[in-house]
Design an enzyme around this catalytic site. Structure first.
Site, short mmCIF file in Angstrom:
data_model
loop_
_atom_site.label_atom_id
_atom_site.label_comp_id
_atom_site.label_asym_id
_atom_site.label_seq_id
_atom_site.Cartn_x
_atom_site.Cartn_y
_atom_site.Cartn_z
N ASP A 15 0.98 -1.06 0.02
CA ASP A 15 -0.23 0.09 -0.16
C ASP A 15 1.01 1.23 0.01
O ASP A 15 2.09 1.06 0.58
CB ASP A 15 -1.02 0.06 1.11
N ARG A 16 0.36 2.35 -0.30
CA ARG A 16 1.13 3.72 -0.52
C ARG A 16 1.25 4.37 0.74
O ARG A 16 1.94 4.65 1.54
CB ARG A 16 1.06 4.42 -1.78
N ASP A 17 0.10 5.00 0.69
CA ASP A 17 -0.31 6.07 2.10
C ASP A 17 -0.35 5.26 3.26
O ASP A 17 -1.10 4.53 3.20
CB ASP A 17 -1.44 6.98 1.68
N LYS A 24 -1.12 11.83 4.95
CA LYS A 24 -1.61 13.16 5.39
C LYS A 24 -2.98 13.41 4.72
O LYS A 24 -3.61 14.49 5.02
CB LYS A 24 -0.75 14.23 5.18
N TYR A 26 -5.02 12.40 0.87
CA TYR A 26 -4.93 12.64 -0.48
C TYR A 26 -3.40 13.32 -0.80
O TYR A 26 -3.36 14.50 -1.60
CB TYR A 26 -5.98 13.70 -0.66
N THR A 57 -2.33 1.12 -4.70
CA THR A 57 -2.78 2.33 -4.15
C THR A 57 -4.35 2.80 -4.65
O THR A 57 -4.37 3.14 -5.77
CB THR A 57 -1.82 3.58 -3.98
N ASN A 58 -5.27 3.03 -3.57
CA ASN A 58 -6.53 3.63 -3.80
C ASN A 58 -6.18 5.28 -4.05
O ASN A 58 -5.68 5.73 -3.03
CB ASN A 58 -7.52 3.59 -2.77
N GLN A 59 -6.58 5.71 -5.30
CA GLN A 59 -6.53 7.20 -5.39
C GLN A 59 -7.68 7.90 -5.76
O GLN A 59 -8.00 8.37 -6.90
CB GLN A 59 -5.13 7.33 -6.36
N ARG A 114 -10.84 -0.87 -6.80
CA ARG A 114 -10.65 -0.36 -5.41
C ARG A 114 -10.66 -1.22 -4.49
O ARG A 114 -11.31 -1.94 -4.25
CB ARG A 114 -11.67 0.83 -5.36
MG LIG Z 1 -2.82 3.09 3.53
#
Ligand SMILES: [Mg+2]
Length: 189
Positions: A15-17, A24, A26, A57-59, A114
């Site tokens: 996962d990214r974020d 933080k 978005y 990653t969900n964006q 997603r």
């Molecule tokens: Mg995450």
């Protein structure tokens, strides 16, 4: 490169974020991007172990009109330039721009891509020669874990701490496992 020798390699899906960078909300600008402690080193560790590193990653910020797909891709290129400074790389990025309540009509949909849908992981498994049984995901939310489960790969919830140590532990585990006789993507005996 891991793919060039014709063998299937394990992959770590990240996962990214919240895993690679501090979440933080978005994040889409370099100025808001803050590496998680040990993330670069964790990625380098996987590279050196010949484990593919694939971001999923969900964006939904794209669907919400906060930023564009090109912004996402630009940030991902920047991430890989940063990693190149220490001889590391992310092999592939998969992102999902869709959301059921998107402001932007073209992104308004229920998508299997997603997370917790398994779509991004399944797409990567189809596009890369991956040893699925020895692959795993690291994510910081239940959505990530469910996506991995639905894709049929194991997973680890990351709740902070040294990501490199966590990566090393899991890679140590999967690389110690014997190759099964004939599963998909592996060479026949
Ligand atoms: Mg995450």
């Amino acid at each position: 490169m891991a793919q060039k020798d014709g063998h299937a390699h394990p992959a770590v899906f990240l996962d990214r974020d919240g895993v690679i960078n501090v979440d933080k909300g978005y994040v889409h600008k370099v100025s808001d991007f803050e590496w998680i402690e040990g993330a670069r080193e964790a990625i380098k560790y996987a590279n050196d172990a010949r484990v593919l590193v694939i971001v999923v990653t969900n964006q939904s910020g794209v669907a919400r009109g906060y930023y564009s797909e090109e912004d996402v891709r630009k940030l991902h290129r920047w991430i890989n330039r940063q990693l190149a400074d220490i001889g590391a790389r992310i092999d592939a990025f998969y992102y999902c721009p869709y959301h059921p309540e998107a402001i932007i009509p073209q992104y308004r949909r229920i998508s299997d891509m997603r997370k917790p849908g398994p779509g991004m992981i399944l797409k990567a498994l189809a596009e890369w020669k991956i040893d699925k049984e020895r692959s795993f995901l690291i994510g910081d939310s239940d959505r990530d874990i469910v996506a991995a489960e639905r894709a049929g790969i194991r997973s680890q919830l990351f709740g902070g701490g040294d990501l490199r140590a966590l990566m090393a532990k899991h890679i140590g585990t999967v690389l110690a496992e014997p190759l099964a006789a004939t599963p998909q993507g592996r060479e026949s005996p």
